[in-house]
Design an enzyme around this catalytic site. Structure first.
Site, mmCIF file in Angstrom:
data_model
loop_
_atom_site.group_PDB
_atom_site.id
_atom_site.type_symbol
_atom_site.label_atom_id
_atom_site.label_comp_id
_atom_site.label_asym_id
_atom_site.label_seq_id
_atom_site.Cartn_x
_atom_site.Cartn_y
_atom_site.Cartn_z
ATOM 1 N N GLU A 1 -42.144 -0.197 -60.505
ATOM 2 C CA GLU A 1 -42.157 -0.764 -61.861
ATOM 3 C C GLU A 1 -42.963 0.163 -62.766
ATOM 4 O OE1 GLU A 1 -45.172 -4.024 -63.812
ATOM 5 O OE2 GLU A 1 -44.469 -4.359 -61.762
ATOM 6 N N LYS B 1 -44.698 -13.730 -60.324
ATOM 7 C CA LYS B 1 -45.800 -12.804 -60.104
ATOM 8 C C LYS B 1 -47.100 -13.582 -60.283
ATOM 9 C CE LYS B 1 -47.925 -9.181 -62.947
ATOM 10 N NZ LYS B 1 -47.654 -8.247 -64.063
#
Length: 213
Positions: free
Chosen positions: A40, A128
């Site tokens: 990411e 998350k």
């Protein structure tokens, strides 16, 4: 992209944010070369959309590539144009719905049970848990698995190799790791350089592969 399946398969998301775009791109490519399949690139890094676009060009169309710290609709559109095929947010925010409209899977940032429900309702396919260490660490993940047994949790924040093992043992689907893995490789100067990054990547991969076996 089936993000939950990718998280289940690889168990590790590397988070790259840096002040040097060239170093950040080199960090992304090095991680992938070492076998870290899910990377990411955070929009808090300098020229992050360009880093994503260059990484996409180098990787081709099929490799997973994520964009992080996606907060707004414009952020979602920007990373979609750059070639990201999954999105990570720090919270339940506009970026979640906008990314889903663009058919990008979302790993949405949460901290509380209420936020978990809100993230799933907004279309997130995984959550998350952030900041995981401050939220309570592996014990908090274990507690959340009681009322949310089927929710894919990805703890992020303060996750070193030892903590990664503990989070996975507690029921996390995967872990997200920034500075304990990347260090300052994505910054100007690069610290100890890419050799040290490769060594850290191998250490984390040993942990997640041992958990999977």
């Amino acid at each position: 992209m089936d993000l939950p399946a990718a998280l289940r398969a690889h168990r590790l998301v590397a988070i790259v944010r840096g002040d040097d775009p060239e170093a950040a791109l080199g960090t992304v490519m090095t991680l992938i070369e070492e076998g870290v399949a899910l990377v990411e690139v955070s929009l808090t890094g300098r020229d992050a959309p360009d880093v994503i676009a260059q990484a996409r060009a180098a990787l081709g169309p099929d490799a997973p590539l994520g964009a992080g710290t996606v907060l707004t609709a414009e952020d979602a559109r920007t990373v979609h144009r750059a070639g990201a095929d999954f999105v990570v947010t720090p919270a339940v925010c506009e970026g979640v719905g906008s990314a889903r409209e663009l058919r990008l899977p979302v790993l949405a940032g949460v901290m509380t049970p209420t936020e978990i429900v809100a993230a799933l309702r907004a279309g997130a396919c995984a959550v998350k848990l952030f900041p995981a260490a401050q939220a309570g660490g592996p014990a908090y993940v274990r507690a959340l698995k009681g009322p949310f047994p089927d929710v894919p949790f990805v703890p992020v924040g303060g996750v070193d190799a030892e903590a990664a093992r503990a989070y996975l043992d507690a029921g996390a689907l995967a872990v997200g790791v920034g500075s304990p893995l990347v260090g300052d490789a994505a910054d100007a100067g690069g610290g100890a350089g890419l050799d040290a990054l490769r060594a850290r990547a191998r250490d984390f991969l040993d942990v997640v592969r041992a958990d999977r076996s």
